[in-house]
Write a protein that holds these residues in place. Structure first.
Motif, PDB file in Angstrom:
ATOM      1  N   GLY A 164      52.815  64.533 -14.000  1.00 44.94           N
ATOM      2  CA  GLY A 164      52.214  65.698 -13.163  1.00 44.94           C
ATOM      3  C   GLY A 164      53.401  66.068 -11.922  1.00 44.94           C
ATOM      4  N   ILE A 165      53.985  65.074 -11.246  1.00 43.45           N
ATOM      5  CA  ILE A 165      54.830  65.006 -10.318  1.00 43.45           C
ATOM      6  C   ILE A 165      56.244  65.624 -11.183  1.00 43.45           C
ATOM      7  CG2 ILE A 165      56.369  63.701  -8.759  1.00 43.45           C
ATOM      8  CD1 ILE A 165      54.040  61.823  -8.362  1.00 43.45           C
ATOM      9  N   GLY A 166      56.556  65.107 -12.338  1.00 44.55           N
ATOM     10  CA  GLY A 166      57.564  65.711 -13.033  1.00 44.55           C
ATOM     11  C   GLY A 166      57.619  67.237 -13.215  1.00 44.55           C
ATOM     12  N   ASP A 167      56.341  67.380 -13.843  1.00 42.49           N
ATOM     13  CA  ASP A 167      56.207  68.914 -13.988  1.00 42.49           C
ATOM     14  C   ASP A 167      56.374  69.727 -12.783  1.00 42.49           C
ATOM     15  OD1 ASP A 167      55.481  71.268 -15.466  1.00 42.49           O
ATOM     16  OD2 ASP A 167      53.405  70.828 -15.083  1.00 42.49           O
ATOM     17  N   ALA A 168      55.763  69.234 -11.660  1.00 42.64           N
ATOM     18  CA  ALA A 168      55.973  69.926 -10.422  1.00 42.64           C
ATOM     19  C   ALA A 168      57.293  70.164  -9.734  1.00 42.64           C
ATOM     20  CB  ALA A 168      54.905  69.522  -9.610  1.00 42.64           C
ATOM     21  N   MET A 169      58.019  68.930 -10.007  1.00 44.14           N
ATOM     22  CA  MET A 169      59.150  69.159  -9.121  1.00 44.14           C
ATOM     23  C   MET A 169      60.184  70.030 -10.073  1.00 44.14           C
ATOM     24  SD  MET A 169      60.052  67.087  -6.731  1.00 44.14           S
ATOM     25  CE  MET A 169      61.679  67.162  -6.655  1.00 44.14           C
ATOM     26  N   SER A 170      60.030  70.423 -11.194  1.00 52.18           N
ATOM     27  CA  SER A 170      60.961  71.494 -11.783  1.00 52.18           C
ATOM     28  C   SER A 170      60.567  72.898 -10.999  1.00 52.18           C
ATOM     29  CB  SER A 170      60.338  71.852 -13.270  1.00 52.18           C
ATOM     30  OG  SER A 170      59.274  72.433 -13.334  1.00 52.18           O
ATOM     31  N   LYS A 171      59.650  73.217 -10.142  1.00 51.71           N
ATOM     32  CA  LYS A 171      59.332  74.485  -9.844  1.00 51.71           C
ATOM     33  C   LYS A 171      60.259  74.946  -8.957  1.00 51.71           C
ATOM     34  CE  LYS A 171      55.785  74.440 -12.516  1.00 51.71           C
ATOM     35  NZ  LYS A 171      55.917  73.024 -13.038  1.00 51.71           N
ATOM     36  N   PRO A 172      60.905  74.328  -7.794  1.00 45.82           N
ATOM     37  CA  PRO A 172      61.900  74.941  -7.107  1.00 45.82           C
ATOM     38  C   PRO A 172      63.081  75.445  -7.495  1.00 45.82           C
ATOM     39  CG  PRO A 172      61.564  72.708  -6.408  1.00 45.82           C
ATOM     40  CD  PRO A 172      60.648  72.977  -7.537  1.00 45.82           C
ATOM     41  N   TYR A 173      63.350  74.694  -8.698  1.00 40.71           N
ATOM     42  CA  TYR A 173      64.772  74.897  -9.491  1.00 40.71           C
ATOM     43  C   TYR A 173      64.359  76.000 -10.504  1.00 40.71           C
ATOM     44  CZ  TYR A 173      65.333  70.252  -7.651  1.00 40.71           C
ATOM     45  OH  TYR A 173      65.639  69.097  -6.549  1.00 40.71           O
ATOM     46  N   GLU A 174      63.177  76.007 -11.003  1.00 34.83           N
ATOM     47  CA  GLU A 174      63.002  77.025 -12.056  1.00 34.83           C
ATOM     48  C   GLU A 174      62.648  78.629 -11.288  1.00 34.83           C
ATOM     49  OE1 GLU A 174      61.296  75.917 -15.938  1.00 34.83           O
ATOM     50  OE2 GLU A 174      59.923  74.784 -14.737  1.00 34.83           O
ATOM     51  N   LEU A 175      61.983  78.267 -10.223  1.00 35.67           N
ATOM     52  CA  LEU A 175      62.002  79.648  -9.271  1.00 35.67           C
ATOM     53  C   LEU A 175      63.349  80.074  -9.098  1.00 35.67           C
ATOM     54  CD1 LEU A 175      60.362  81.768  -7.811  1.00 35.67           C
ATOM     55  CD2 LEU A 175      60.380  80.245  -5.796  1.00 35.67           C
TER      56      LEU A 175
END
Length: 348
Positions: A164-175
């Motif tokens: 879950g942390i791995g999934d969430a950590m993508s978000k700043p870079y994907e945004l």
């Protein structure tokens, strides 16, 4: 100019013992007959408590993979239900969403693990019988209820929380990738300022509290923050912000037998590093993120899974570029770019 759009669940409830408020929350949504798509682990863990809370609910056993056939089978069993609940892991949850789409019913979500941010979203990811991503289906609105019992989450193996942390950590870079590429979010709009703020706060929490949450034996303040960041903040961020290369790579990873059994968030962690290595991140940034991932037992290379053949890397790259958000990036990428990015992680 595209409209700014943010979508969210109608109600979010989190904390130890939240499952015991299920009857109250269902009544708040109007009550009536309830059908529950539940996976076997969740049924063994929570079946008695659910039966006490909702004695008239119809339990529908989840078959193990969120395929089109599984969705149709569960939808056919919902009877006169006015509400569908999805209880368990991400694929049981998405099956409940798929059944709700077919039956045109509201859905409530009760995750038993925090392995990804799907609970808050209006999206169901559908797989083939051999576990490759087939596509996504969309509900008209987000779930009416997301209920997260952190005592249940804390009892699950920590591999799920790490994912879950791995999934969430993508978000700043994907945004950042979506904004640079001019992509729209999952509601066909552009991100709001709130979405940008959510992404930043989620990253702060995960880096500050992620390791403490992984070590926690029971829910504490750090654990609560990390679960909220991994489910609620990350879920709002991806839907209302947009995805990029990190999640595109999941499509390619899922066709490789060596990677297909990884959890979604574990794949996304590898995808995030690949996205940064394709040009978005500096060597120092990549090394720092990889170090954080290692400390919580997330994958950081392909060699660890025995992948070394050029043909395998090229297949992953080509399949990944078929994802609809692969163009959400600072520059247009081709297969060679992704092959080089993936290989560079092994060279680290």
């Amino acid at each position: 100019m595209a409209l700014r759009i943010l979508g969210a669940p109608q109600r979010y409830v989190q904390g130890p013992g939240a499952i015991d408020t299920l009857a109250e929350e269902v009544e708040r949504l109007g009550g009536g007959p309830v059908a529950i798509v539940i996976d076997p682990v969740a049924c063994e863990l929570l079946g008695e408590r659910i039966a006490r809370a909702l004695p008239d609910a119809r339990l529908l056993a989840f078959g193990g993979e969120c395929t089109g056939a599984e969705i149709e089978a569960r939808a056919a069993e919902t009877g006169e239900a006015r509400l569908i609940l999805g209880i368990g892991g991400g694929k049981a949850i998405d099956t409940a969403k798929g059944a709700a789409i077919l039956r045109n019913l509201p859905v409530g979500i009760v995750p038993t693990i925090a392995s990804n941010d799907s609970p808050t979203s209006h999206i169901a990811v559908v797989y083939t019988a051999d576990h490759a991503v087939e596509g996504v289906r969309h509900m008209r609105v987000n779930p009416s209820l997301v209920l997260v019992d952190t005592a249940v989450i804390a009892s699950a193996p920590r591999r799920f929380l790490a994912a879950g942390i791995g999934d969430a950590m993508s978000k700043p870079y994907e945004l950042a990738g979506a904004l640079a590429g001019g992509g729209l979010n999952f509601f066909g709009g552009t991100p709001t300022e709130l979405t940008k703020a959510i992404v930043g706060r989620a990253r702060e929490i995960l880096l500050a509290d992620g390791e403490a949450a992984m070590a926690a034996r029971e829910p504490d303040a750090a654990f609560e923050r990390v679960v909220e960041a991994s489910i609620l903040l990350s879920g709002l961020a991806f839907e209302s912000g947009g995805l990029s290369i990190a999640h595109s790579m999941v499509r390619g990873f899922s066709v490789m037998p060596q990677l297909a059994r990884l959890l979604h968030g574990e794949m996304v962690a590898l995808g995030t590093l690949t996205q940064l290595a394709a040009g978005q991140g500096s060597a120092e940034e990549i090394a720092e993120l990889a170090s954080f991932f290692r400390r919580i037992n997330l994958p950081v290379s392909f060699a660890a899974f025995g992948l070394s053949e050029e043909a395998d890397f090229r297949r992953m790259a080509e399949v990944s570029l078929t994802a609809p958000y692969a163009g959400n990036y600072m520059r247009r990428l081709g297969p060679d770019d992704l092959v080089e990015a993936m290989r560079s992680l092994d060279r680290m």
